[in-house]
Design an enzyme around this catalytic site. Structure first.
Site, PDB file in Angstrom:
ATOM      1  N   HIS A  31       0.859  -1.180   0.000  1.00  0.00           N
ATOM      2  CA  HIS A  31       0.000   0.000   0.000  1.00  0.00           C
ATOM      3  C   HIS A  31       0.900   1.236   0.000  1.00  0.00           C
ATOM      4  O   HIS A  31       2.144   1.112  -0.002  1.00  0.00           O
ATOM      5  CB  HIS A  31      -0.961  -0.027   1.196  1.00  0.00           C
ATOM      6  CG  HIS A  31      -0.274  -0.281   2.515  1.00  0.00           C
ATOM      7  ND1 HIS A  31       0.586   0.625   3.092  1.00  0.00           N
ATOM      8  CD2 HIS A  31      -0.297  -1.355   3.342  1.00  0.00           C
ATOM      9  CE1 HIS A  31       1.040   0.148   4.229  1.00  0.00           C
ATOM     10  NE2 HIS A  31       0.534  -1.064   4.401  1.00  0.00           N
ATOM     11  N   HIS A  34       4.086   1.414   2.219  1.00  0.00           N
ATOM     12  CA  HIS A  34       5.311   0.771   1.721  1.00  0.00           C
ATOM     13  C   HIS A  34       5.954   1.633   0.631  1.00  0.00           C
ATOM     14  O   HIS A  34       7.173   1.794   0.578  1.00  0.00           O
ATOM     15  CB  HIS A  34       4.991  -0.599   1.100  1.00  0.00           C
ATOM     16  CG  HIS A  34       4.415  -1.590   2.055  1.00  0.00           C
ATOM     17  ND1 HIS A  34       3.097  -1.979   2.013  1.00  0.00           N
ATOM     18  CD2 HIS A  34       4.982  -2.280   3.075  1.00  0.00           C
ATOM     19  CE1 HIS A  34       2.878  -2.886   2.960  1.00  0.00           C
ATOM     20  NE2 HIS A  34       3.992  -3.078   3.627  1.00  0.00           N
ATOM     21  N   GLN A  62       6.944 -15.533  11.962  1.00  0.00           N
ATOM     22  CA  GLN A  62       6.421 -14.481  12.833  1.00  0.00           C
ATOM     23  C   GLN A  62       4.904 -14.573  13.046  1.00  0.00           C
ATOM     24  O   GLN A  62       4.325 -13.686  13.651  1.00  0.00           O
ATOM     25  CB  GLN A  62       6.829 -13.093  12.311  1.00  0.00           C
ATOM     26  CG  GLN A  62       6.166 -12.644  11.036  1.00  0.00           C
ATOM     27  CD  GLN A  62       6.811 -11.379  10.467  1.00  0.00           C
ATOM     28  OE1 GLN A  62       7.932 -11.413   9.973  1.00  0.00           O
ATOM     29  NE2 GLN A  62       6.109 -10.262  10.538  1.00  0.00           N
ATOM     30  N   LYS A 150       6.986   3.596  11.066  1.00  0.00           N
ATOM     31  CA  LYS A 150       6.705   3.801  12.495  1.00  0.00           C
ATOM     32  C   LYS A 150       5.375   3.187  12.915  1.00  0.00           C
ATOM     33  O   LYS A 150       5.067   3.130  14.089  1.00  0.00           O
ATOM     34  CB  LYS A 150       6.663   5.299  12.803  1.00  0.00           C
ATOM     35  CG  LYS A 150       8.015   5.950  12.884  1.00  0.00           C
ATOM     36  CD  LYS A 150       7.835   7.337  13.476  1.00  0.00           C
ATOM     37  CE  LYS A 150       9.109   8.127  13.389  1.00  0.00           C
ATOM     38  NZ  LYS A 150       8.909   9.501  13.882  1.00  0.00           N
ATOM     39  N   LYS A 151       4.568   2.805  11.947  1.00  0.00           N
ATOM     40  CA  LYS A 151       3.298   2.155  12.299  1.00  0.00           C
ATOM     41  C   LYS A 151       3.563   0.928  13.193  1.00  0.00           C
ATOM     42  O   LYS A 151       2.843   0.670  14.141  1.00  0.00           O
ATOM     43  CB  LYS A 151       2.580   1.756  11.006  1.00  0.00           C
ATOM     44  CG  LYS A 151       1.623   0.633  11.120  1.00  0.00           C
ATOM     45  CD  LYS A 151       0.220   1.112  11.054  1.00  0.00           C
ATOM     46  CE  LYS A 151      -0.796   0.033  11.318  1.00  0.00           C
ATOM     47  NZ  LYS A 151      -0.381  -1.316  10.995  1.00  0.00           N
ATOM     48  N   ASP A 152       4.639   0.185  12.871  1.00  0.00           N
ATOM     49  CA  ASP A 152       5.055  -0.948  13.718  1.00  0.00           C
ATOM     50  C   ASP A 152       6.145  -0.440  14.656  1.00  0.00           C
ATOM     51  O   ASP A 152       7.330  -0.736  14.488  1.00  0.00           O
ATOM     52  CB  ASP A 152       5.549  -2.098  12.836  1.00  0.00           C
ATOM     53  CG  ASP A 152       4.435  -2.651  11.973  1.00  0.00           C
ATOM     54  OD1 ASP A 152       3.481  -3.207  12.530  1.00  0.00           O
ATOM     55  OD2 ASP A 152       4.497  -2.493  10.733  1.00  0.00           O
ATOM     56  N   GLN A 155       8.368  -2.889  16.616  1.00  0.00           N
ATOM     57  CA  GLN A 155       9.243  -3.594  15.670  1.00  0.00           C
ATOM     58  C   GLN A 155      10.447  -2.719  15.314  1.00  0.00           C
ATOM     59  O   GLN A 155      11.589  -3.170  15.311  1.00  0.00           O
ATOM     60  CB  GLN A 155       8.441  -3.952  14.417  1.00  0.00           C
ATOM     61  CG  GLN A 155       9.292  -4.436  13.255  1.00  0.00           C
ATOM     62  CD  GLN A 155       8.456  -4.948  12.094  1.00  0.00           C
ATOM     63  OE1 GLN A 155       7.945  -6.033  12.148  1.00  0.00           O
ATOM     64  NE2 GLN A 155       8.338  -4.166  11.028  1.00  0.00           N
ATOM     65  N   LEU A 186      -2.520   3.115   7.246  1.00  0.00           N
ATOM     66  CA  LEU A 186      -2.577   2.098   6.191  1.00  0.00           C
ATOM     67  C   LEU A 186      -1.916   0.807   6.676  1.00  0.00           C
ATOM     68  O   LEU A 186      -0.886   0.837   7.349  1.00  0.00           O
ATOM     69  CB  LEU A 186      -1.886   2.603   4.923  1.00  0.00           C
ATOM     70  CG  LEU A 186      -2.501   3.846   4.277  1.00  0.00           C
ATOM     71  CD1 LEU A 186      -1.953   4.027   2.859  1.00  0.00           C
ATOM     72  CD2 LEU A 186      -4.028   3.785   4.223  1.00  0.00           C
TER      73      LEU A 186
HETATM   74  O1  PAF Z   1       6.765  -5.227   8.910  1.00  0.00           O
HETATM   75  C1  PAF Z   1       6.739  -6.234   8.170  1.00  0.00           C
HETATM   76  O2  PAF Z   1       6.116  -6.244   7.106  1.00  0.00           O
HETATM   77  C2  PAF Z   1       7.475  -7.498   8.587  1.00  0.00           C
HETATM   78  O3  PAF Z   1       7.418  -7.664   9.972  1.00  0.00           O
HETATM   79  C3  PAF Z   1       8.920  -7.549   8.077  1.00  0.00           C
HETATM   80  C4  PAF Z   1       9.770  -6.447   8.684  1.00  0.00           C
HETATM   81  C5  PAF Z   1       8.938  -7.439   6.555  1.00  0.00           C
HETATM   82  C6  PAF Z   1       9.566  -8.888   8.461  1.00  0.00           C
HETATM   83  O4  PAF Z   1       8.867  -9.970   7.922  1.00  0.00           O
END
Ligand code: PAF
Length: 297
Positions: A31, A34, A62, A150-152, A155, A186
């Site tokens: 989307h 990205h 994951q 930053k949405k994640d 992570q 998004l």
């Molecule tokens: O954020 C994501 O889409 C995933 O966690 C990543 C970083 C591509 C790892 O699979």
């Protein structure tokens, strides 16, 4: 744009460039969020002979046993078109047999203090899966810089810490959350939402904005008017109000919370009323779809 499925072929292609690549790892079903990361990478690499590499790989490691690995949308053809239009030079799209030719026994396990809270509490093993695949992809792509949204938020923090503690020579560049004009963050998982749910989904960012407002109000009180002794109680109160507000609308919230940006632990009373950079984070299920969002304060 070249589309490459094999590690050996990717290494060969990247060897022809003077500079190491900029890297945007994804799980596909792309989307604008990205694509904004690709555009950011392009701007950062302007004037350098650094190719922009994106990966698309839905990483089984994951996903929990009851999560959406099987139904996670795979839209490779469309993803490739979008990446090319955004200026990506190389798409690395390995299949499982290429990335995990044998069971992945060696894993990158982030410390509990980073990974067992918030998302990690509700998705056990999630960050081990993320760190393992990201570390492996870093070894394959050997980027100079890697871009994460930053949405994640958690992570991003965990990957930054992994890179620092493992002394990987990679700059981690954060990208702001891309939102719909109405404010919905998004996410590939928004595709699971019905039209009515898409409208309701805005309640999540509204609950975070309300917390932001409450922090601003607290911070603009006359010095002394905010009792520092009540910091923890104040925090508990605004978090529980936010959660019950969502629950009353039919959501099943996992957490709505206010944390310090640097380590995602709760702020002290002094940090609440002072200048500490904070972030409000939320995760909640709407119907069968689990959504996350956050807002820096
Ligand atoms: O954020 C994501 O889409 C995933 O966690 C990543 C970083 C591509 C790892 O699979």
């Amino acid at each position: 744009m070249r589309v490459i499925h094999r590690i050996s072929e990717l290494r060969e292609a990247l060897a022809s460039h003077r500079e190491a690549p900029a890297f945007v790892p994804t799980m596909g079903n792309l989307h604008e969020g990205h694509l904004d990361l690709i555009r950011l990478a392009k701007r950062r690499m302007a004037g350098l002979d650094s190719p922009i590499v994106a990966s698309v790989f839905v990483n089984r490691l994951q996903f929990g046993p009851n999560e959406d690995f099987d139904r996670y949308p795979r839209t490779m053809e469309r993803d490739a078109q979008l990446l090319e239009a955004a200026g990506c030079d190389t798409l690395f799209a390995p299949d499982e047999a290429e990335l995990y030719p044998e069971p992945q026994g060696y894993k990158v396990v982030p410390p509990d203090v980073l990974a067992n809270l918030l998302e990690g509490e509700f998705r056990p093993g999630f960050f081990t899966g993320v760190c393992t695949v990201v570390h492996k992809l870093f070894n394959i792509v050997q980027p100079r810089a890697a871009f994460f949204g930053k949405k994640d938020y958690q992570q991003l923090m965990i990957i930054r810490t992994m890179v620092r503690q493992m002394a990987l020579p990679i700059e981690i560049v954060p990208g702001n959350t891309t939102r719909s004009p109405e404010g919905l963050a998004l996410s590939s998982r928004n595709g699971y939402l019905s039209d009515a749910e898409k409208t309701e989904a805005l309640a999540l960012i509204r609950s975070l904005r309300r917390i932001q407002e409450q922090v601003h109000q607290l911070r603009t009180l006359e010095p002394g008017a905010a009792s520092l002794a009540d910091g923890a109680a104040w925090l508990a109160q605004i978090e529980s109000e936010a959660k019950s507000g969502l629950a009353q609308r039919g959501w099943a919230p996992d957490y709505v919370t206010l944390r310090r940006q640097h380590d995602l632990l709760p702020p002290t009373a002094e940090q609440l009323t002072g200048q500490e950079p904070l972030v409000a984070l939320a995760a909640a299920k709407l119907g069968t779809t689990r959504l996350i969002d956050n807002l820096e304060i």
